[in-house]
Design a protein around this motif. Sequence first.
Motif, short mmCIF file in Angstrom:
data_model
loop_
_atom_site.label_atom_id
_atom_site.label_comp_id
_atom_site.label_asym_id
_atom_site.label_seq_id
_atom_site.Cartn_x
_atom_site.Cartn_y
_atom_site.Cartn_z
N SER A 227 0.83 -1.21 0.00
CA SER A 227 0.00 0.00 0.00
C SER A 227 0.86 1.26 0.00
O SER A 227 0.46 2.31 -0.52
N PHE B 191 -9.66 -8.10 6.24
CA PHE B 191 -9.26 -6.69 6.16
C PHE B 191 -9.87 -6.02 4.92
O PHE B 191 -10.39 -4.91 5.00
N ALA C 96 -12.63 -3.11 4.87
CA ALA C 96 -12.33 -1.83 4.22
C ALA C 96 -13.38 -1.49 3.17
O ALA C 96 -13.82 -0.34 3.06
N TRP C 97 -13.79 -2.49 2.41
CA TRP C 97 -14.80 -2.28 1.37
C TRP C 97 -16.14 -1.88 1.97
O TRP C 97 -16.81 -0.94 1.48
N HIS D 259 -16.73 -0.42 4.88
CA HIS D 259 -16.64 0.94 5.42
C HIS D 259 -16.69 1.97 4.31
O HIS D 259 -17.36 3.01 4.43
N HIS D 260 -16.01 1.68 3.23
CA HIS D 260 -15.99 2.61 2.10
C HIS D 260 -17.38 2.71 1.46
O HIS D 260 -17.81 3.80 1.05
N LEU E 28 -8.94 1.79 -1.71
CA LEU E 28 -9.06 0.98 -0.50
C LEU E 28 -7.69 0.65 0.09
O LEU E 28 -7.49 0.70 1.31
N GLU F 187 -8.24 3.08 3.19
CA GLU F 187 -9.02 2.32 4.17
C GLU F 187 -8.20 1.26 4.89
O GLU F 187 -8.32 1.08 6.11
N LEU F 188 -7.38 0.54 4.14
CA LEU F 188 -6.68 -0.60 4.72
C LEU F 188 -5.71 -0.22 5.84
O LEU F 188 -5.67 -0.89 6.88
N ARG G 133 -5.91 2.00 8.07
CA ARG G 133 -6.65 2.25 9.30
C ARG G 133 -7.12 0.94 9.95
O ARG G 133 -6.98 0.74 11.15
N LEU G 134 -7.65 0.03 9.14
CA LEU G 134 -8.18 -1.23 9.67
C LEU G 134 -7.09 -2.18 10.14
O LEU G 134 -7.29 -3.00 11.02
#
Length: 313
Positions: free
Chosen positions: A162, A210, A214-215, A217-218, A298, A302-303, A305-306
Amino acid sequence: MIITLKNTTSAEVASRIIELRDERGSATLSRVLTLLICVPDMIDVDNAIEVSDAVSREHPCRVIVIVEPKSTEGAALLNAQIRVGDAAGLSDIIILEPRGEAGSNIDSLVMPLLQSDTPVVTYWPVTPPENPGAHPLGRLAVKRITDSRATECPMETLSALSNVYTPGDTDLAWAGVTLWRALLGAIAEDFDRLPTSIRVSGNATHPSPFLVAAWLHHQLGVPVERVVDPHALTITDITFFFADDTTVSLSRSASSSVARLSRPGLEDRSVNLARRSVQDSLMEDLRRLDPDVYYGELLTTELPRLATCSTEG
């Protein structure tokens, strides 16, 4: 037919392929892409060929398996193998094993073997480079595919990727959760209101929980909690919580290929949710060669954070 060439050159390999195709009357067989598969050792070659054989039935391609050298010191040497006909399925398969200085410019070894006017995809089935987009074979490709699930610490690998994400990068862990995302999307379409929160239960280090968290939440913009299930191989349960204390859940035991959908006021429903093979995930990724911008978002937003918050189930 399998032809082995010792101490050869890329030009000789390319010439021999043309001769073999002419001899067998299949010179006009079309290929939709060139698939470069980078492996760290010769023991990984057979598995790479097995995967490419299944993929080539949907995507006829030229497959070039490159055994990346552990050292670029010493005299330059290139050993190669060519497989055509029954030994290669619907592909031309070329195996390159550079040694010594021959591995210092690995892209120059591959370029004479690329098919003109066809896209190039580079795939690392075992260990990805630190930066796929900056790798010599990654720079040749319109798409670069890694598989974090095959590494010792999948989430560490995905987190590292990432940080160096380049448009065109993707990971087979993302294609691996396509069926989960499709089912969850269909379930969410029936909601008459948003859930207040979501819980995703799964393996502590596998990327699937994960990525799905992430998906979700997005997509929905509500809090998502990731819970570790010590018995999980990937994902075992996803539960939506609502303000009236009702829940909707999609669960699958670690040993099953059938999930159970539970909704208030309705009988539980069984849904086929088999785990996807590497071949299936790779075939999906090769259906689209344009950058997956959504995956990039993502992975980079997002990733991270998770990946830092989880609780034990």
